[in-house]
Write a protein that holds these residues in place. Structure first.
Motif, PDB file in Angstrom:
ATOM      1  N   PHE A  49       0.863  -1.227   0.064  1.00 13.13           N
ATOM      2  CA  PHE A  49      -0.042   0.126  -0.163  1.00 13.13           C
ATOM      3  C   PHE A  49       0.850   1.134   0.100  1.00 13.13           C
ATOM      4  O   PHE A  49       1.794   1.273   0.636  1.00 13.13           O
ATOM      5  CB  PHE A  49      -1.077   0.042   1.323  1.00 13.13           C
ATOM      6  CG  PHE A  49      -1.863   1.002   1.537  1.00 13.13           C
ATOM      7  CD1 PHE A  49      -2.888   1.366   0.496  1.00 13.13           C
ATOM      8  CD2 PHE A  49      -1.575   2.230   2.161  1.00 13.13           C
ATOM      9  CE1 PHE A  49      -3.462   2.587   0.727  1.00 13.13           C
ATOM     10  CE2 PHE A  49      -2.263   3.363   2.252  1.00 13.13           C
ATOM     11  CZ  PHE A  49      -3.351   3.710   1.480  1.00 13.13           C
ATOM     12  N   GLN A  82      -4.686   1.452  -4.189  1.00  9.80           N
ATOM     13  CA  GLN A  82      -3.771   0.842  -3.574  1.00  9.80           C
ATOM     14  C   GLN A  82      -2.523   2.108  -3.372  1.00  9.80           C
ATOM     15  O   GLN A  82      -1.550   1.816  -2.459  1.00  9.80           O
ATOM     16  CB  GLN A  82      -3.015  -0.239  -4.312  1.00  9.80           C
ATOM     17  CG  GLN A  82      -1.746  -0.878  -3.712  1.00  9.80           C
ATOM     18  CD  GLN A  82      -1.440  -2.022  -4.688  1.00  9.80           C
ATOM     19  OE1 GLN A  82      -2.074  -2.190  -5.586  1.00  9.80           O
ATOM     20  NE2 GLN A  82      -0.068  -2.471  -4.637  1.00  9.80           N
ATOM     21  N   ALA A 114      -3.469  -1.270   5.696  1.00  4.02           N
ATOM     22  CA  ALA A 114      -2.705  -1.813   4.488  1.00  4.02           C
ATOM     23  C   ALA A 114      -2.594  -3.549   4.864  1.00  4.02           C
ATOM     24  O   ALA A 114      -3.091  -4.234   3.919  1.00  4.02           O
ATOM     25  CB  ALA A 114      -1.244  -1.242   4.539  1.00  4.02           C
ATOM     26  N   TYR A 119      -2.248  -6.136   1.894  1.00  2.00           N
ATOM     27  CA  TYR A 119      -0.930  -5.612   1.488  1.00  2.00           C
ATOM     28  C   TYR A 119       0.175  -6.135   2.198  1.00  2.00           C
ATOM     29  O   TYR A 119      -0.043  -6.503   3.468  1.00  2.00           O
ATOM     30  CB  TYR A 119      -1.092  -4.168   1.301  1.00  2.00           C
ATOM     31  CG  TYR A 119      -2.050  -3.707   0.349  1.00  2.00           C
ATOM     32  CD1 TYR A 119      -1.779  -3.975  -1.065  1.00  2.00           C
ATOM     33  CD2 TYR A 119      -3.098  -3.037   0.682  1.00  2.00           C
ATOM     34  CE1 TYR A 119      -2.636  -3.551  -2.085  1.00  2.00           C
ATOM     35  CE2 TYR A 119      -4.035  -2.506  -0.305  1.00  2.00           C
ATOM     36  CZ  TYR A 119      -3.889  -2.883  -1.585  1.00  2.00           C
ATOM     37  OH  TYR A 119      -4.782  -2.298  -2.416  1.00  2.00           O
TER      38      TYR A 119
END
Length: 192
Positions: A49, A82, A114, A119
Motif C-alpha cells: 500500500f 492501492q 494496509a 498488502y
C-alpha cells in the motif's frame, strides 16, 4: 519479517529491508519524479500500500499525472486505492498545525489498514517543502521518533528535502535522522 528484502525501485539502492527510512535531497520537480516514480512503482508491483504526501514543487495532480505516464496500470492502482496521493495540508498540517503524535498515529493507522487489506506493508513518501524554520526542531524530533516506529514495522519511507530550503546544519540534522541520503551530484544520483 523485518529482514525480508523489498525492491526499492531505485537502481542505486537496490533491495532494502522493511523499516528502511531514508531521504532524498532534491532541487527540481524532475529530481522528485526521477526517484519517487520508480520507488512507488516497485511498491505497487510488489503488493504494498503506497502513500505519497506531496508539496511544492510537485502538486498532487502533477504527481498523479507523472505516475500515470510512467507506470503501467497506474489507473487501476489508483482506482482500487492501492496508492493515495495527498497534499501536505491534508496530512502534516491537518487542523492547521503540525502535530507529531497525530501524524505518527496516522502512519500506524495506514499500516494497520494496509495489512488488513492484504498488502505486505506500507510504502510512503513525504515532501517537507512546506516546513518553516520555526517548526524545524519539532519536525527533527518527529523524524527521530519515526525511526523507532518504522524500524520495527513493515514500512519503507523516503522523506524528500529541498536543498534550496536547507542550510548546512539542516542537512546534518536530516542525514542524522535517516539511514542514508540520496542526492544528485553532477547529474548523477549519489548515496550518502
Amino acid at each position: 519479517m523485518k529482514d525480508q528484502l523489498r525492491k526499492s525501485g531505485i537502481e542505486l539502492i537496490g533491495e532494502v529491508p522493511w523499516g528502511t527510512h531514508f531521504c532524498q535531497f532534491y532541487q527540481t520537480k524532475e529530481n522528485l519524479i526521477d526517484i519517487l516514480i520508480p520507488y512507488f512503482q516497485a511498491g505497487l508491483e510488489n503488493n504494498e500500500f503506497c502513500m505519497w504526501v506531496t508539496s511544492q514543487p510537485l502538486t498532487t495532480e502533477e504527481a498523479e499525472e507523472a505516475l500515470k505516464n510512467a507506470v503501467p496500470y497506474a489507473d487501476s492502482y489508483l482506482k482500487k486505492g492501492q496508492i493515495e496521493i495527498i497534499s501536505y495540508k491534508d496530512w502534516y498540517l491537518k487542523e492547521d498545525a503540525f502535530d507529531s503524535n497525530r501524524i505518527l498515529n496516522g502512519w500506524a493507522e495506514k499500516l494497520d489498514y494496509a495489512l488488513k487489506k492484504g498488502y505486505d506493508g506500507l510504502r510512503l513518501s513525504g515532501n517537507t517543502f512546506w516546513l518553516e524554520k520555526e517548526d524545524w526542531n519539532e519536525f527533527s524530533q518527529y523524524e527521530e521518533e519515526i525511526n523507532d516506529v518504522f524500524g520495527k514495522s513493515n514500512v519503507l519511507a523516503i522523506c524528500t528535502y529541498s536543498l534550496d530550503k536547507c542550510n548546512a546544519d539542516d542537512v546534518i540534522d536530516v542525514v542524522n535522522n535517516h539511514q542514508f541520503a540520496l542526492t544528485e551530484l553532477e547529474g548523477e544520483w549519489a548515496l550518502m
